[in-house]
Design a protein around this motif. Structure first.
Motif, PDB file in Angstrom:
ATOM      1  N   ALA A  27      26.481  35.416  -3.553  1.00 18.51           N
ATOM      2  CA  ALA A  27      26.975  34.274  -2.789  1.00 18.51           C
ATOM      3  C   ALA A  27      27.759  33.362  -3.719  1.00 18.51           C
ATOM      4  O   ALA A  27      27.555  33.389  -4.938  1.00 18.51           O
ATOM      5  N   ARG A  88      17.998  41.743  11.386  1.00 20.98           N
ATOM      6  CA  ARG A  88      18.159  40.445  10.726  1.00 20.98           C
ATOM      7  C   ARG A  88      19.551  39.905  11.057  1.00 20.98           C
ATOM      8  O   ARG A  88      20.434  39.845  10.207  1.00 20.98           O
ATOM      9  N   GLY A  90      20.752  37.088  11.390  1.00 25.36           N
ATOM     10  CA  GLY A  90      21.191  35.918  10.641  1.00 25.36           C
ATOM     11  C   GLY A  90      21.648  36.226   9.239  1.00 25.36           C
ATOM     12  O   GLY A  90      22.161  35.334   8.545  1.00 25.36           O
ATOM     13  N   ASN A  91      21.479  37.464   8.777  1.00 29.45           N
ATOM     14  CA  ASN A  91      21.863  37.838   7.419  1.00 29.45           C
ATOM     15  C   ASN A  91      22.480  39.230   7.421  1.00 29.45           C
ATOM     16  O   ASN A  91      21.764  40.236   7.379  1.00 29.45           O
ATOM     17  N   PHE A  94      21.224  41.940   4.989  1.00 31.76           N
ATOM     18  CA  PHE A  94      19.909  42.533   5.202  1.00 31.76           C
ATOM     19  C   PHE A  94      19.783  43.231   6.552  1.00 31.76           C
ATOM     20  O   PHE A  94      18.853  44.022   6.745  1.00 31.76           O
ATOM     21  N   HIS A  95      20.688  42.963   7.482  1.00 27.92           N
ATOM     22  CA  HIS A  95      20.566  43.490   8.837  1.00 27.92           C
ATOM     23  C   HIS A  95      20.689  45.013   8.837  1.00 27.92           C
ATOM     24  O   HIS A  95      21.675  45.583   8.372  1.00 27.92           O
ATOM     25  N   HIS A 124       9.520  35.194   3.305  1.00 32.10           N
ATOM     26  CA  HIS A 124      10.934  35.330   3.637  1.00 32.10           C
ATOM     27  C   HIS A 124      11.245  36.814   3.733  1.00 32.10           C
ATOM     28  O   HIS A 124      10.568  37.642   3.100  1.00 32.10           O
ATOM     29  N   ASP A 126      13.295  38.880   2.526  1.00 29.22           N
ATOM     30  CA  ASP A 126      13.567  39.699   1.350  1.00 29.22           C
ATOM     31  C   ASP A 126      12.379  39.749   0.389  1.00 29.22           C
ATOM     32  O   ASP A 126      12.517  40.228  -0.743  1.00 29.22           O
ATOM     33  N   ARG A 169      15.187  29.761  13.307  1.00 32.04           N
ATOM     34  CA  ARG A 169      15.969  30.952  12.987  1.00 32.04           C
ATOM     35  C   ARG A 169      15.342  32.164  13.665  1.00 32.04           C
ATOM     36  O   ARG A 169      14.159  32.432  13.464  1.00 32.04           O
ATOM     37  N   ASP A 171      15.598  35.142  12.832  1.00 33.84           N
ATOM     38  CA  ASP A 171      15.134  36.076  11.804  1.00 33.84           C
ATOM     39  C   ASP A 171      13.679  35.821  11.421  1.00 33.84           C
ATOM     40  O   ASP A 171      12.963  36.749  11.021  1.00 33.84           O
ATOM     41  N   PHE A 248      18.362  27.768   0.230  1.00 37.39           N
ATOM     42  CA  PHE A 248      17.325  28.365   1.077  1.00 37.39           C
ATOM     43  C   PHE A 248      16.023  27.572   1.080  1.00 37.39           C
ATOM     44  O   PHE A 248      15.085  27.950   1.788  1.00 37.39           O
TER      45      PHE A 248
END
Length: 297
Positions: A27, A88, A90-91, A94-95, A124, A126, A169, A171, A248
């Motif tokens: 990121a 996932r 929202g990500n 990771f989806h 979380h 991950d 969220r 997720d 986060f």
């Protein structure tokens, strides 16, 4: 480090194996840790690049990894990554991802049935994904003989009693239902609060802020010390600037207080700091100069 590499280290009589699923630019640096001034990254280029920062793209480099800890006859996993085939939305990273943590653990000499304890430093996506795997369309615990240690504050916050993180969220609900709830249903969950002693060398302690139940795992053996700090740190810039939390962190102020407390103790007691997502060697030594913290040499 290649993505299929492992590393080993020892802390007294405790053996630690680092199992990396991937390590890559993740990121924009100032998206990940918003309050760190741009000049801090550039002024510390020699420390940060290339393992923690890619100057050409100004992206922070992070790793997705699990730590195997062999202590007092126990095989302990610290965090379990993203998992396979998880919804996932929202990500995007990771989806529906497809990783191979079980294969990587096997190459490190660890079979699922060998694992005695799974430590989730926090809930979380991950950090809990490989808690479970898909068997005939149902999520079931991947490590059938393990105690799964879950921080109570996170188990409540992200669970159904709190509408899965307050329904902020989607997720969070998906993560809890595919990676945490099956562990409860199987009777393998141990929910703890405040402090929890795993064995004679390993102790869990609450360090809230990143999430309500964020925790650290301390190791003390043979006069040597280490501390697995989970997501208290995402980048080495936070060692010199512990007041700066990641994007986060649910409670950035509380996370900053926990971070400073843990890092100051690490500096004072010579604890090796082991964050969840550092690239490079994956570990850091912290020293104190007056009121300033910095990477040790």
């Amino acid at each position: 480090m290649t993505e299929d590499n492992t590393q080993t280290l020892t802390i007294g009589d405790v053996d630690v194996i680092r199992v990396v699923e991937w390590a890559r630019p993740f990121a924009p640096a100032r998206t990940l840790v918003p309050d760190v001034p741009p000049e801090v990254w550039e002024d510390n280029r020699d420390v940060l690049a290339p393992d923690h920062w890619e100057p050409e793209t100004d992206r922070a480099v992070v790793a997705l990894q699990t730590w195997v800890v062999r202590s007092a006859g126990l095989t302990v996993l610290v965090d379990t990554g993203v998992g396979n085939g998880r919804e996932r939305p929202g990500n995007p990273l990771f989806h529906m991802s497809q990783g191979d943590l079980p294969g990587r653990l096997a190459r490190a000499g660890v079979r699922p049935e060998d694992v005695d304890v799974v430590v989730n430093t926090h809930i979380h996506g991950d950090h809990v994904g490989w808690n479970t795997h898909d068997v005939d369309g149902s999520w079931v615990p991947l490590f059938p003989n393990a105690r799964y240690l879950l921080p109570a504050a996170d188990d409540f916050h992200f669970g159904p009693a709190n509408n899965y993180g307050g329904a902020v969220r989607p997720d969070d609900r998906l993560t809890y239902e595919d990676s945490v709830a099956p562990v409860h249903r199987a009777g393998l969950a141990t929910v703890w609060d405040g402090m929890y002693r795993v064995d004679e060398h390993l102790t869990l302690e609450s360090a809230p802020g990143h999430t309500p139940g964020s925790s650290v795992l301390r190791v003390a053996s043979g006069g040597e010390r280490g501390v697995f700090v989970g997501d208290l740190l995402h980048s080495p810039v936070q060692i010199a600037h512990p007041e700066c939390s990641s994007c986060f962190c649910l409670d950035p102020g509380q996370a900053a207080r926990s971070r400073r407390r843990v890092l100051e103790r690490a500096a004072d007691e010579g604890e090796l700091v082991i964050p969840a997502h550092f690239g490079g060697t994956g570990v850091a030594e912290v020293r104190r100069v007056g009121d300033t913290l910095m990477l040790g040499k």
